[in-house]
Motif scaffolding. Structure first.
Motif, PDB file in Angstrom:
ATOM      1  N   VAL A   1       0.811  -1.215   0.000  1.00  0.00           N
ATOM      2  CA  VAL A   1       0.000   0.000   0.000  1.00  0.00           C
ATOM      3  C   VAL A   1       0.839   1.258   0.000  1.00  0.00           C
ATOM      4  CG1 VAL A   1      -1.973  -1.067   1.112  1.00  0.00           C
ATOM      5  CG2 VAL A   1      -0.154  -0.102   2.531  1.00  0.00           C
ATOM      6  N   SER A   2       2.175   1.145   0.109  1.00  0.00           N
ATOM      7  CA  SER A   2       3.007   2.347   0.100  1.00  0.00           C
ATOM      8  C   SER A   2       4.003   2.304  -1.038  1.00  0.00           C
ATOM      9  CB  SER A   2       3.742   2.491   1.440  1.00  0.00           C
ATOM     10  OG  SER A   2       4.531   1.348   1.703  1.00  0.00           O
ATOM     11  N   MET A   3       3.605   1.764  -2.192  1.00  0.00           N
ATOM     12  CA  MET A   3       4.485   1.623  -3.346  1.00  0.00           C
ATOM     13  C   MET A   3       4.966   2.969  -3.886  1.00  0.00           C
ATOM     14  SD  MET A   3       5.349  -1.342  -4.364  1.00  0.00           S
ATOM     15  CE  MET A   3       4.940  -3.072  -4.227  1.00  0.00           C
TER      16      MET A   3
ATOM     17  N   SER B   1      -3.444   6.564  -0.578  1.00  0.00           N
ATOM     18  CA  SER B   1      -3.596   7.910  -1.135  1.00  0.00           C
ATOM     19  C   SER B   1      -4.193   7.836  -2.537  1.00  0.00           C
ATOM     20  CB  SER B   1      -2.239   8.600  -1.187  1.00  0.00           C
ATOM     21  OG  SER B   1      -1.416   7.993  -2.177  1.00  0.00           O
ATOM     22  N   SER B   2      -4.737   8.950  -3.000  1.00  0.00           N
ATOM     23  CA  SER B   2      -5.337   8.986  -4.330  1.00  0.00           C
ATOM     24  C   SER B   2      -4.295   8.695  -5.407  1.00  0.00           C
ATOM     25  CB  SER B   2      -6.002  10.343  -4.585  1.00  0.00           C
ATOM     26  OG  SER B   2      -5.041  11.390  -4.464  1.00  0.00           O
TER      27      SER B   2
ATOM     28  N   SER C   1      -2.215   4.786  -9.398  1.00  0.00           N
ATOM     29  CA  SER C   1      -1.140   3.926  -9.908  1.00  0.00           C
ATOM     30  C   SER C   1      -1.561   2.464  -9.913  1.00  0.00           C
ATOM     31  CB  SER C   1       0.116   4.101  -9.048  1.00  0.00           C
ATOM     32  OG  SER C   1       1.117   3.189  -9.431  1.00  0.00           O
ATOM     33  N   LEU C   2      -2.234   2.028  -8.836  1.00  0.00           N
ATOM     34  CA  LEU C   2      -2.651   0.639  -8.747  1.00  0.00           C
ATOM     35  C   LEU C   2      -3.708   0.313  -9.796  1.00  0.00           C
ATOM     36  CD1 LEU C   2      -2.487  -2.080  -7.354  1.00  0.00           C
ATOM     37  CD2 LEU C   2      -4.162  -1.253  -5.670  1.00  0.00           C
ATOM     38  N   ARG C   3      -4.674   1.200  -9.998  1.00  0.00           N
ATOM     39  CA  ARG C   3      -5.709   0.956 -11.009  1.00  0.00           C
ATOM     40  C   ARG C   3      -5.072   0.850 -12.397  1.00  0.00           C
ATOM     41  NH1 ARG C   3     -11.016   1.358 -10.021  1.00  0.00           N
ATOM     42  NH2 ARG C   3     -11.402   1.737 -12.254  1.00  0.00           N
ATOM     43  N   ASN C   4      -4.115   1.693 -12.683  1.00  0.00           N
ATOM     44  CA  ASN C   4      -3.457   1.664 -13.986  1.00  0.00           C
ATOM     45  C   ASN C   4      -2.700   0.356 -14.172  1.00  0.00           C
ATOM     46  OD1 ASN C   4      -2.652   3.079 -16.507  1.00  0.00           O
ATOM     47  ND2 ASN C   4      -0.600   2.891 -15.619  1.00  0.00           N
ATOM     48  N   PHE C   5      -2.047  -0.095 -13.098  1.00  0.00           N
ATOM     49  CA  PHE C   5      -1.324  -1.364 -13.172  1.00  0.00           C
ATOM     50  C   PHE C   5      -2.279  -2.520 -13.422  1.00  0.00           C
ATOM     51  CE2 PHE C   5      -0.087  -5.186 -10.783  1.00  0.00           C
ATOM     52  CZ  PHE C   5       1.036  -5.550 -11.506  1.00  0.00           C
TER      53      PHE C   5
END
Length: 542
Positions: free
Chosen positions: A83-85, A192-193, A198-202
Protein backbone atom coordinates in the motif's frame (compact mmCIF):
# COMPACT_ATOMS: atom_id res chain seq x y z
CA UNK A 1 4.91 -8.41 -33.47
CA UNK A 2 2.32 -11.03 -34.22
CA UNK A 3 -0.92 -9.21 -35.12
CA UNK A 4 -3.80 -9.30 -32.66
CA UNK A 5 -6.63 -11.64 -33.59
CA UNK A 6 -9.97 -10.04 -32.63
CA UNK A 7 -12.51 -12.04 -30.66
CA UNK A 8 -16.25 -11.70 -30.73
CA UNK A 9 -17.95 -9.11 -28.54
CA UNK A 10 -19.88 -11.73 -26.60
CA UNK A 11 -16.74 -13.72 -25.93
CA UNK A 12 -14.85 -10.65 -24.76
CA UNK A 13 -17.70 -9.52 -22.52
CA UNK A 14 -17.92 -12.96 -21.01
CA UNK A 15 -14.22 -12.85 -20.17
CA UNK A 16 -14.37 -9.27 -18.94
CA UNK A 17 -17.25 -10.18 -16.62
CA UNK A 18 -15.28 -12.56 -14.50
CA UNK A 19 -12.22 -12.27 -12.29
CA UNK A 20 -9.43 -13.90 -14.21
CA UNK A 21 -7.29 -16.56 -12.57
CA UNK A 22 -6.18 -18.34 -15.73
CA UNK A 23 -2.92 -20.00 -16.53
CA UNK A 24 -0.11 -17.82 -17.89
CA UNK A 25 0.57 -18.72 -21.48
CA UNK A 26 4.07 -19.97 -20.82
CA UNK A 27 2.95 -22.37 -18.07
CA UNK A 28 2.54 -26.03 -18.86
CA UNK A 29 1.20 -27.10 -15.48
CA UNK A 30 -2.26 -26.64 -14.06
CA UNK A 31 -1.11 -24.49 -11.14
CA UNK A 32 -3.23 -21.47 -10.33
CA UNK A 33 -1.75 -18.08 -11.08
CA UNK A 34 -1.06 -16.00 -8.00
CA UNK A 35 -1.19 -12.34 -9.05
CA UNK A 36 -0.82 -9.93 -11.98
CA UNK A 37 2.74 -9.18 -10.87
CA UNK A 38 3.80 -12.61 -12.13
CA UNK A 39 1.97 -12.67 -15.47
CA UNK A 40 5.14 -12.02 -17.49
CA UNK A 41 7.33 -14.25 -15.38
CA UNK A 42 7.53 -17.06 -17.91
CA UNK A 43 7.88 -15.15 -21.16
CA UNK A 44 11.36 -13.69 -20.82
CA UNK A 45 13.73 -14.52 -23.67
CA UNK A 46 16.71 -14.86 -21.38
CA UNK A 47 15.26 -17.14 -18.70
CA UNK A 48 13.54 -20.43 -18.13
CA UNK A 49 11.08 -21.48 -15.45
CA UNK A 50 12.94 -21.75 -12.11
CA UNK A 51 12.86 -25.03 -10.30
CA UNK A 52 11.20 -25.35 -6.90
CA UNK A 53 14.23 -26.48 -4.94
CA UNK A 54 16.83 -24.11 -3.63
CA UNK A 55 19.52 -26.23 -5.25
CA UNK A 56 17.93 -25.82 -8.68
CA UNK A 57 17.51 -22.10 -8.19
CA UNK A 58 21.17 -21.73 -7.43
CA UNK A 59 22.08 -23.83 -10.45
CA UNK A 60 19.90 -22.12 -13.04
CA UNK A 61 19.78 -18.52 -11.86
CA UNK A 62 22.43 -16.38 -10.26
CA UNK A 63 19.93 -13.88 -8.90
CA UNK A 64 21.18 -14.01 -5.33
CA UNK A 65 22.28 -11.30 -2.92
CA UNK A 66 24.61 -10.99 0.02
CA UNK A 67 23.01 -10.01 3.32
CA UNK A 68 24.59 -6.57 3.09
CA UNK A 69 23.07 -5.88 -0.31
CA UNK A 70 19.72 -7.21 0.89
CA UNK A 71 19.73 -4.73 3.76
CA UNK A 72 20.37 -1.84 1.36
CA UNK A 73 18.11 -2.85 -1.49
CA UNK A 74 15.68 -5.60 -0.60
CA UNK A 75 14.39 -3.76 2.44
CA UNK A 76 13.54 -0.87 0.17
CA UNK A 77 11.80 -2.89 -2.51
CA UNK A 78 10.55 -5.93 -0.62
CA UNK A 79 10.04 -4.80 2.93
CA UNK A 80 7.84 -1.90 1.93
CA UNK A 81 4.13 -2.80 2.15
CA UNK A 82 2.18 -2.92 -1.10
CA UNK A 83 0.00 0.00 0.00
CA UNK A 84 3.01 2.35 0.10
CA UNK A 85 4.48 1.62 -3.35
CA UNK A 86 4.57 5.30 -4.23
CA UNK A 87 7.23 6.00 -1.61
CA UNK A 88 10.81 6.55 -2.66
CA UNK A 89 12.59 8.28 -5.55
CA UNK A 90 13.58 6.88 -8.90
CA UNK A 91 12.22 6.95 -12.43
CA UNK A 92 14.43 5.54 -15.16
CA UNK A 93 13.71 4.97 -18.84
CA UNK A 94 15.55 1.77 -19.83
CA UNK A 95 14.39 1.66 -23.43
CA UNK A 96 11.40 1.83 -25.67
CA UNK A 97 9.15 -0.41 -27.68
CA UNK A 98 7.47 1.54 -30.46
CA UNK A 99 6.04 4.66 -28.88
CA UNK A 100 5.99 3.20 -25.35
CA UNK A 101 8.78 3.78 -22.87
CA UNK A 102 10.12 0.86 -20.84
CA UNK A 103 10.27 2.75 -17.60
CA UNK A 104 11.06 1.85 -14.02
CA UNK A 105 9.00 3.79 -11.48
CA UNK A 106 7.51 3.03 -8.10
CA UNK A 107 4.33 1.00 -8.44
CA UNK A 108 4.56 0.21 -12.15
CA UNK A 109 4.96 -3.12 -13.91
CA UNK A 110 8.78 -2.98 -14.10
CA UNK A 111 9.11 -2.19 -10.38
CA UNK A 112 6.68 -4.95 -9.41
CA UNK A 113 8.55 -7.46 -11.56
CA UNK A 114 11.77 -6.53 -9.82
CA UNK A 115 10.03 -6.88 -6.45
CA UNK A 116 8.57 -10.28 -7.41
CA UNK A 117 12.01 -11.56 -8.50
CA UNK A 118 13.74 -10.24 -5.40
CA UNK A 119 11.11 -11.85 -3.19
CA UNK A 120 11.44 -15.13 -5.06
CA UNK A 121 15.22 -15.34 -4.78
CA UNK A 122 16.04 -13.51 -1.56
CA UNK A 123 16.48 -16.85 0.25
CA UNK A 124 19.12 -17.96 -2.28
CA UNK A 125 21.95 -15.95 -0.85
CA UNK A 126 25.43 -15.78 -2.29
CA UNK A 127 28.46 -13.69 -1.40
CA UNK A 128 30.43 -13.83 -4.66
CA UNK A 129 30.10 -11.31 -7.48
CA UNK A 130 27.31 -9.44 -5.74
CA UNK A 131 27.13 -6.65 -8.29
CA UNK A 132 26.98 -9.11 -11.19
CA UNK A 133 24.17 -11.03 -9.50
CA UNK A 134 22.24 -7.84 -8.87
CA UNK A 135 22.66 -6.77 -12.48
CA UNK A 136 21.26 -10.10 -13.70
CA UNK A 137 18.21 -9.65 -11.51
CA UNK A 138 17.55 -6.18 -12.91
CA UNK A 139 18.12 -7.45 -16.44
CA UNK A 140 15.48 -10.14 -15.97
CA UNK A 141 13.00 -7.60 -14.64
CA UNK A 142 13.76 -5.40 -17.65
CA UNK A 143 13.23 -8.31 -20.08
CA UNK A 144 9.79 -8.89 -18.61
CA UNK A 145 8.97 -5.21 -18.74
CA UNK A 146 10.13 -5.03 -22.37
CA UNK A 147 7.89 -7.92 -23.34
CA UNK A 148 5.02 -6.34 -21.43
CA UNK A 149 5.56 -3.05 -23.28
CA UNK A 150 5.51 -4.78 -26.66
CA UNK A 151 2.27 -6.60 -25.83
CA UNK A 152 0.68 -3.35 -24.62
CA UNK A 153 1.63 -1.60 -27.87
CA UNK A 154 0.13 -4.42 -29.93
CA UNK A 155 -3.02 -4.45 -27.78
CA UNK A 156 -3.40 -0.69 -28.12
CA UNK A 157 -2.95 -0.85 -31.90
CA UNK A 158 -5.62 -3.55 -32.08
CA UNK A 159 -8.08 -1.50 -30.02
CA UNK A 160 -8.25 -3.99 -27.14
CA UNK A 161 -9.64 -2.47 -23.89
CA UNK A 162 -11.13 -3.69 -20.61
CA UNK A 163 -14.05 -2.13 -18.78
CA UNK A 164 -13.63 -0.10 -15.60
CA UNK A 165 -16.05 -2.52 -13.92
CA UNK A 166 -13.62 -5.31 -14.67
CA UNK A 167 -10.81 -3.28 -13.13
CA UNK A 168 -12.97 -2.65 -10.04
CA UNK A 169 -13.67 -6.34 -9.58
CA UNK A 170 -10.01 -7.25 -9.86
CA UNK A 171 -8.99 -4.45 -7.50
CA UNK A 172 -11.57 -5.55 -4.93
CA UNK A 173 -9.93 -8.93 -4.66
CA UNK A 174 -6.47 -7.56 -3.88
CA UNK A 175 -5.27 -9.19 -0.63
CA UNK A 176 -4.28 -5.86 0.93
CA UNK A 177 -7.93 -4.76 0.84
CA UNK A 178 -9.40 -7.95 2.34
CA UNK A 179 -10.82 -8.16 5.86
CA UNK A 180 -12.59 -11.30 7.07
CA UNK A 181 -12.68 -12.55 3.49
CA UNK A 182 -14.43 -9.43 2.15
CA UNK A 183 -13.38 -6.19 0.51
CA UNK A 184 -12.71 -3.47 3.08
CA UNK A 185 -13.54 0.05 1.89
CA UNK A 186 -11.74 1.44 4.94
CA UNK A 187 -8.49 -0.29 3.97
CA UNK A 188 -8.87 0.88 0.40
CA UNK A 189 -9.32 4.53 1.47
CA UNK A 190 -6.15 4.40 3.56
CA UNK A 191 -4.28 4.45 0.28
CA UNK A 192 -3.60 7.91 -1.13
CA UNK A 193 -5.34 8.99 -4.33
CA UNK A 194 -2.00 8.90 -6.17
CA UNK A 195 -1.39 5.33 -5.04
CA UNK A 196 -4.91 4.28 -5.99
CA UNK A 197 -4.43 5.79 -9.45
CA UNK A 198 -1.14 3.93 -9.91
CA UNK A 199 -2.65 0.64 -8.75
CA UNK A 200 -5.71 0.96 -11.01
CA UNK A 201 -3.46 1.66 -13.99
CA UNK A 202 -1.32 -1.36 -13.17
CA UNK A 203 -4.37 -3.64 -12.88
CA UNK A 204 -5.87 -2.26 -16.10
CA UNK A 205 -2.65 -2.97 -18.03
CA UNK A 206 -2.37 -6.43 -16.47
CA UNK A 207 -5.87 -7.34 -17.61
CA UNK A 208 -5.26 -6.04 -21.14
CA UNK A 209 -1.96 -7.93 -21.22
CA UNK A 210 -3.62 -11.16 -20.11
CA UNK A 211 -6.53 -10.84 -22.55
CA UNK A 212 -4.17 -10.23 -25.46
CA UNK A 213 -1.97 -13.20 -24.62
CA UNK A 214 -4.97 -15.39 -23.84
CA UNK A 215 -6.68 -14.58 -27.13
CA UNK A 216 -3.49 -15.05 -29.11
CA UNK A 217 -2.15 -18.16 -27.39
CA UNK A 218 -4.20 -19.88 -24.71
CA UNK A 219 -7.54 -18.96 -26.26
CA UNK A 220 -6.80 -20.60 -29.60
CA UNK A 221 -9.43 -23.17 -30.49
CA UNK A 222 -8.14 -26.72 -30.75
CA UNK A 223 -8.59 -28.49 -34.06
CA UNK A 224 -9.74 -32.09 -33.48
CA UNK A 225 -8.49 -33.17 -36.91
CA UNK A 226 -5.04 -31.78 -36.12
CA UNK A 227 -4.91 -33.62 -32.80
CA UNK A 228 -6.04 -36.82 -34.51
CA UNK A 229 -3.31 -36.45 -37.14
CA UNK A 230 -0.58 -35.89 -34.53
CA UNK A 231 -1.77 -38.87 -32.51
CA UNK A 232 -1.64 -41.01 -35.64
CA UNK A 233 1.96 -39.89 -36.18
CA UNK A 234 2.89 -41.33 -32.80
CA UNK A 235 1.18 -44.69 -33.38
CA UNK A 236 3.60 -46.36 -35.79
CA UNK A 237 6.93 -47.07 -34.07
CA UNK A 238 9.84 -48.89 -35.66
CA UNK A 239 13.06 -50.46 -34.44
CA UNK A 240 16.11 -50.96 -36.64
CA UNK A 241 19.39 -52.81 -36.70
CA UNK A 242 22.23 -50.93 -38.35
CA UNK A 243 25.88 -51.18 -39.32
CA UNK A 244 28.06 -48.05 -39.29
CA UNK A 245 30.87 -47.20 -41.71
CA UNK A 246 32.81 -44.28 -40.16
CA UNK A 247 34.62 -41.74 -42.33
CA UNK A 248 37.66 -42.20 -40.10
CA UNK A 249 38.09 -45.66 -41.63
CA UNK A 250 38.87 -44.07 -45.00
CA UNK A 251 41.85 -46.22 -46.07
CA UNK A 252 45.37 -44.91 -45.45
CA UNK A 253 46.42 -46.00 -48.94
CA UNK A 254 43.78 -43.67 -50.38
CA UNK A 255 45.20 -40.80 -48.32
CA UNK A 256 48.70 -41.59 -49.62
CA UNK A 257 47.46 -41.71 -53.22
CA UNK A 258 45.78 -38.31 -52.82
CA UNK A 259 48.98 -36.84 -51.32
CA UNK A 260 51.07 -38.13 -54.24
CA UNK A 261 48.64 -36.66 -56.77
CA UNK A 262 48.49 -33.29 -55.00
CA UNK A 263 51.97 -32.90 -53.53
CA UNK A 264 52.13 -29.17 -54.37
CA UNK A 265 49.35 -28.44 -51.88
CA UNK A 266 51.48 -29.70 -49.01
CA UNK A 267 54.66 -27.75 -49.66
CA UNK A 268 55.74 -25.83 -46.55
CA UNK A 269 57.54 -22.49 -46.19
CA UNK A 270 58.43 -20.16 -43.29
CA UNK A 271 57.15 -16.63 -43.96
CA UNK A 272 56.61 -13.16 -42.55
CA UNK A 273 54.10 -10.85 -44.18
CA UNK A 274 52.78 -7.29 -44.41
CA UNK A 275 49.14 -6.87 -45.45
CA UNK A 276 47.93 -3.57 -46.93
CA UNK A 277 44.25 -2.89 -47.59
CA UNK A 278 44.35 0.74 -48.78
CA UNK A 279 46.09 0.78 -52.18
CA UNK A 280 48.75 -0.91 -54.30
CA UNK A 281 50.73 2.32 -54.28
CA UNK A 282 51.04 2.28 -50.50
CA UNK A 283 52.01 -1.38 -50.59
CA UNK A 284 54.73 -0.67 -53.19
CA UNK A 285 56.04 2.19 -51.02
CA UNK A 286 56.24 -0.08 -47.97
CA UNK A 287 58.01 -2.78 -49.97
CA UNK A 288 60.56 -0.26 -51.27
CA UNK A 289 61.34 0.79 -47.68
CA UNK A 290 61.80 -2.88 -46.73
CA UNK A 291 64.05 -3.66 -49.71
CA UNK A 292 66.12 -0.45 -49.27
CA UNK A 293 66.32 -1.11 -45.52
CA UNK A 294 64.89 2.32 -44.69
CA UNK A 295 63.10 0.47 -41.91
CA UNK A 296 63.14 -3.12 -40.79
CA UNK A 297 60.54 -5.50 -42.13
CA UNK A 298 59.40 -6.09 -38.55
CA UNK A 299 58.84 -2.39 -37.82
CA UNK A 300 57.04 -1.89 -41.12
CA UNK A 301 54.76 -4.79 -40.27
CA UNK A 302 54.01 -3.42 -36.82
CA UNK A 303 53.28 0.06 -38.12
CA UNK A 304 51.52 -0.64 -41.43
CA UNK A 305 50.30 -4.23 -41.64
CA UNK A 306 46.54 -4.80 -41.32
CA UNK A 307 46.38 -8.42 -40.17
CA UNK A 308 46.70 -10.50 -37.02
CA UNK A 309 50.47 -10.95 -37.49
CA UNK A 310 51.28 -7.23 -37.25
CA UNK A 311 51.94 -7.21 -33.50
CA UNK A 312 54.55 -9.94 -33.91
CA UNK A 313 56.44 -8.13 -36.64
CA UNK A 314 54.66 -9.97 -39.45
CA UNK A 315 55.95 -13.40 -38.38
CA UNK A 316 53.64 -16.18 -39.60
CA UNK A 317 55.87 -19.21 -39.13
CA UNK A 318 55.62 -22.38 -41.19
CA UNK A 319 52.60 -22.47 -43.49
CA UNK A 320 51.38 -24.91 -46.12
CA UNK A 321 50.64 -23.88 -49.65
CA UNK A 322 46.99 -24.89 -49.23
CA UNK A 323 46.68 -22.52 -46.25
CA UNK A 324 47.71 -19.53 -48.38
CA UNK A 325 45.86 -20.54 -51.55
CA UNK A 326 42.33 -19.37 -50.50
CA UNK A 327 43.56 -15.75 -50.18
CA UNK A 328 44.18 -15.44 -53.92
CA UNK A 329 41.89 -15.28 -56.92
CA UNK A 330 44.69 -16.86 -58.94
CA UNK A 331 46.82 -19.16 -56.77
CA UNK A 332 49.50 -19.11 -59.47
CA UNK A 333 50.56 -15.76 -57.98
CA UNK A 334 52.00 -17.73 -55.06
CA UNK A 335 54.46 -19.71 -57.15
CA UNK A 336 57.19 -17.01 -57.19
CA UNK A 337 57.06 -16.86 -53.39
CA UNK A 338 57.74 -20.58 -53.09
CA UNK A 339 60.85 -20.20 -55.23
CA UNK A 340 62.48 -17.46 -53.09
CA UNK A 341 65.49 -18.04 -50.84
CA UNK A 342 65.77 -17.13 -47.17
CA UNK A 343 65.77 -13.35 -46.59
CA UNK A 344 64.28 -12.47 -49.97
CA UNK A 345 61.20 -10.24 -50.22
CA UNK A 346 58.41 -10.99 -52.67
CA UNK A 347 56.83 -8.51 -55.08
CA UNK A 348 53.55 -6.90 -54.00
CA UNK A 349 50.89 -9.55 -54.66
CA UNK A 350 47.20 -8.78 -54.94
CA UNK A 351 44.92 -10.85 -52.71
CA UNK A 352 41.16 -11.06 -52.39
CA UNK A 353 41.31 -8.48 -49.58
CA UNK A 354 44.12 -6.15 -50.58
CA UNK A 355 47.84 -6.61 -51.17
CA UNK A 356 50.54 -8.61 -49.40
CA UNK A 357 54.32 -8.57 -49.19
CA UNK A 358 56.12 -11.73 -48.05
CA UNK A 359 59.62 -12.22 -46.68
CA UNK A 360 60.95 -15.77 -46.69
CA UNK A 361 62.45 -16.78 -43.36
CA UNK A 362 63.23 -20.36 -44.41
CA UNK A 363 62.79 -21.71 -47.94
CA UNK A 364 60.44 -24.48 -49.03
CA UNK A 365 60.97 -27.80 -47.33
CA UNK A 366 60.98 -30.96 -49.45
CA UNK A 367 57.61 -32.73 -49.28
CA UNK A 368 57.81 -35.55 -46.70
CA UNK A 369 55.06 -37.97 -47.69
CA UNK A 370 55.28 -40.24 -44.65
CA UNK A 371 55.55 -37.36 -42.19
CA UNK A 372 52.68 -35.44 -43.79
CA UNK A 373 50.00 -38.14 -44.03
CA UNK A 374 48.16 -36.87 -40.93
CA UNK A 375 48.16 -33.35 -42.38
CA UNK A 376 46.84 -34.69 -45.69
CA UNK A 377 44.10 -36.55 -43.85
CA UNK A 378 43.07 -33.39 -41.98
CA UNK A 379 43.01 -31.50 -45.26
CA UNK A 380 40.81 -34.12 -46.86
CA UNK A 381 38.42 -34.09 -43.88
CA UNK A 382 38.02 -30.34 -44.31
CA UNK A 383 38.12 -29.86 -48.08
CA UNK A 384 37.68 -33.23 -49.78
CA UNK A 385 34.81 -34.70 -47.82
CA UNK A 386 33.14 -35.76 -51.06
CA UNK A 387 36.01 -38.12 -51.90
CA UNK A 388 35.84 -39.71 -48.44
CA UNK A 389 32.06 -39.98 -48.55
CA UNK A 390 32.05 -41.60 -51.99
CA UNK A 391 34.62 -44.18 -50.92
CA UNK A 392 32.86 -45.06 -47.67
CA UNK A 393 29.47 -45.13 -49.37
CA UNK A 394 30.81 -47.58 -51.99
CA UNK A 395 31.91 -49.89 -49.16
CA UNK A 396 28.46 -49.60 -47.58
CA UNK A 397 26.84 -50.45 -50.94
CA UNK A 398 28.93 -53.62 -51.09
CA UNK A 399 27.74 -54.54 -47.61
CA UNK A 400 24.10 -53.94 -48.54
CA UNK A 401 24.41 -56.22 -51.56
CA UNK A 402 25.94 -58.90 -49.35
CA UNK A 403 23.18 -58.42 -46.74
CA UNK A 404 20.44 -58.86 -49.34
CA UNK A 405 22.11 -62.01 -50.58
CA UNK A 406 23.22 -63.70 -47.33
CA UNK A 407 21.33 -61.92 -44.54
CA UNK A 408 22.06 -58.79 -42.52
CA UNK A 409 23.71 -60.48 -39.53
CA UNK A 410 25.77 -62.76 -41.75
CA UNK A 411 27.05 -59.85 -43.82
CA UNK A 412 27.96 -57.94 -40.65
CA UNK A 413 29.75 -60.98 -39.28
CA UNK A 414 31.76 -61.13 -42.49
CA UNK A 415 33.00 -57.63 -41.70
CA UNK A 416 33.83 -58.62 -38.16
CA UNK A 417 31.23 -56.28 -36.61
CA UNK A 418 28.04 -56.80 -34.61
CA UNK A 419 24.98 -54.81 -35.75
CA UNK A 420 23.70 -52.15 -33.34
CA UNK A 421 20.03 -51.57 -32.53
CA UNK A 422 17.87 -48.51 -32.12
CA UNK A 423 15.08 -47.91 -29.66
CA UNK A 424 11.49 -47.90 -30.92
CA UNK A 425 10.46 -44.50 -32.30
CA UNK A 426 7.94 -42.96 -34.72
CA UNK A 427 8.64 -40.38 -37.41
CA UNK A 428 9.95 -37.63 -35.15
CA UNK A 429 11.78 -35.02 -37.15
CA UNK A 430 13.93 -32.87 -34.88
CA UNK A 431 13.41 -35.20 -31.90
CA UNK A 432 10.41 -33.28 -30.61
CA UNK A 433 9.56 -33.96 -26.97
CA UNK A 434 6.02 -34.80 -28.00
CA UNK A 435 7.10 -38.21 -29.39
CA UNK A 436 9.57 -40.96 -28.56
CA UNK A 437 13.05 -39.80 -29.51
CA UNK A 438 15.18 -41.21 -32.32
CA UNK A 439 17.99 -42.91 -30.43
CA UNK A 440 20.19 -45.95 -30.04
CA UNK A 441 21.27 -47.25 -26.61
CA UNK A 442 24.68 -48.18 -27.99
CA UNK A 443 25.37 -45.16 -30.23
CA UNK A 444 24.59 -41.63 -29.04
CA UNK A 445 25.45 -40.14 -32.44
CA UNK A 446 22.49 -41.94 -34.01
CA UNK A 447 20.21 -39.20 -32.65
CA UNK A 448 21.54 -36.88 -35.39
CA UNK A 449 19.43 -38.86 -37.84
CA UNK A 450 16.36 -37.13 -36.39
CA UNK A 451 17.32 -34.00 -38.33
CA UNK A 452 17.56 -35.71 -41.74
CA UNK A 453 14.55 -35.99 -44.02
CA UNK A 454 16.25 -38.63 -46.16
CA UNK A 455 16.67 -40.85 -43.09
CA UNK A 456 12.95 -40.90 -42.31
CA UNK A 457 11.99 -41.38 -45.96
CA UNK A 458 14.31 -44.36 -46.28
CA UNK A 459 13.73 -45.89 -42.84
CA UNK A 460 9.92 -45.70 -42.86
CA UNK A 461 9.63 -46.92 -46.44
CA UNK A 462 11.34 -50.24 -45.73
CA UNK A 463 9.25 -53.41 -45.97
CA UNK A 464 9.48 -56.08 -43.31
CA UNK A 465 13.13 -57.27 -43.01
CA UNK A 466 14.04 -54.69 -45.65
CA UNK A 467 17.61 -53.34 -45.92
CA UNK A 468 18.09 -49.66 -46.62
CA UNK A 469 20.34 -47.96 -49.10
CA UNK A 470 23.41 -46.35 -47.46
CA UNK A 471 22.47 -43.17 -45.54
CA UNK A 472 25.07 -40.52 -44.76
CA UNK A 473 24.75 -39.42 -41.11
CA UNK A 474 27.32 -36.90 -39.97
CA UNK A 475 30.78 -38.41 -40.30
CA UNK A 476 29.61 -41.89 -41.18
CA UNK A 477 27.43 -43.94 -43.50
CA UNK A 478 24.85 -46.34 -42.06
CA UNK A 479 22.86 -49.22 -43.50
CA UNK A 480 19.60 -50.11 -41.71
CA UNK A 481 17.48 -53.21 -41.46
CA UNK A 482 13.88 -53.02 -40.23
CA UNK A 483 13.98 -55.12 -37.10
CA UNK A 484 10.45 -54.75 -35.73
CA UNK A 485 7.34 -52.59 -35.92
CA UNK A 486 4.61 -51.95 -33.35
CA UNK A 487 1.70 -49.74 -32.43
CA UNK A 488 2.41 -47.40 -29.52
CA UNK A 489 0.63 -48.20 -26.27
CA UNK A 490 -2.42 -46.36 -25.02
CA UNK A 491 -0.38 -44.62 -22.31
CA UNK A 492 1.98 -43.20 -24.94
CA UNK A 493 -0.89 -41.97 -27.12
CA UNK A 494 -2.66 -40.45 -24.12
CA UNK A 495 0.53 -38.59 -23.24
CA UNK A 496 0.73 -37.20 -26.78
CA UNK A 497 -2.88 -36.05 -26.71
CA UNK A 498 -2.40 -34.30 -23.38
CA UNK A 499 0.93 -32.74 -24.32
CA UNK A 500 0.01 -31.56 -27.81
CA UNK A 501 -2.05 -28.49 -26.81
CA UNK A 502 0.76 -27.35 -24.52
CA UNK A 503 3.32 -27.89 -27.30
CA UNK A 504 1.26 -25.74 -29.63
CA UNK A 505 1.02 -23.02 -26.99
CA UNK A 506 4.77 -23.21 -26.37
CA UNK A 507 5.52 -22.94 -30.08
CA UNK A 508 3.17 -19.98 -30.47
CA UNK A 509 4.51 -18.24 -27.40
CA UNK A 510 8.10 -18.68 -28.56
CA UNK A 511 7.17 -17.13 -31.88
CA UNK A 512 5.49 -14.25 -30.10
CA UNK A 513 8.46 -13.73 -27.82
CA UNK A 514 10.93 -13.75 -30.72
CA UNK A 515 8.77 -11.29 -32.60
CA UNK A 516 9.01 -8.90 -29.66
CA UNK A 517 12.68 -9.14 -28.85
CA UNK A 518 13.92 -9.25 -32.43
CA UNK A 519 11.68 -6.48 -33.71
CA UNK A 520 13.14 -3.26 -35.12
CA UNK A 521 10.81 -1.32 -32.83
CA UNK A 522 12.63 -2.53 -29.72
CA UNK A 523 15.20 -0.05 -28.37
CA UNK A 524 17.28 -1.66 -25.61
CA UNK A 525 19.18 0.86 -23.45
CA UNK A 526 19.50 -1.32 -20.38
CA UNK A 527 23.31 -1.40 -20.24
CA UNK A 528 23.64 2.34 -20.70
CA UNK A 529 21.07 3.24 -18.03
CA UNK A 530 22.12 0.58 -15.53
CA UNK A 531 25.75 1.72 -15.69
CA UNK A 532 24.91 5.40 -15.33
CA UNK A 533 26.04 7.22 -12.21
CA UNK A 534 22.49 8.29 -11.46
CA UNK A 535 21.14 4.75 -11.40
CA UNK A 536 24.11 3.44 -9.42
CA UNK A 537 23.48 6.12 -6.79
CA UNK A 538 19.84 5.07 -6.76
CA UNK A 539 20.87 1.46 -6.11
CA UNK A 540 23.68 1.92 -3.62
CA UNK A 541 23.25 5.44 -2.32
CA UNK A 542 25.92 8.08 -2.31
Amino acid sequence: MVPFTPISKSRREKRAGRVRHTQNFMETSGKRKSSPENKAQKVSKDSSKPKDSRKSVKKTLVYAFSLAILIIIVVTFIGTPAVSMMAGPGRFVFGRYGNREIVYAQGNFFQRQYQALATQYRDSLGTDNIEAQLRLLWREAFNRAAFHAAVMVAADESGLVVSEDHVDRELAQRPEFQEDGRFSRERFLRMSSAERFSLRNFIRESLVYELYIDDLITGSLENPAELEFVTAMAENERQFSFVTFPFQEFPAENVRAYAEDNADLFRRINLSSITVRTSRAEAENIRTQAVDRVASFEDLARNHSDDRYATQGGERGWVYYYELEPDFADPAALEPVFSLDAGQISPVIETLNGWVIYRVEEPVEPFDLDGSLSVVRQYMDAFERGIIEDTVRARAEEFRAQALADGFSEAASGLGVAPSETAYFPINYGNQQLFRRVSSPSDETFARAAFQTDFFVEAFSLPSDGVSSPIVMGDSVRVLKLQAERTAGEDTLDDVQHAFPRSVQQFQSNQLENAVFDHDRFDDRFNQVYSSNEFQRFLFGG
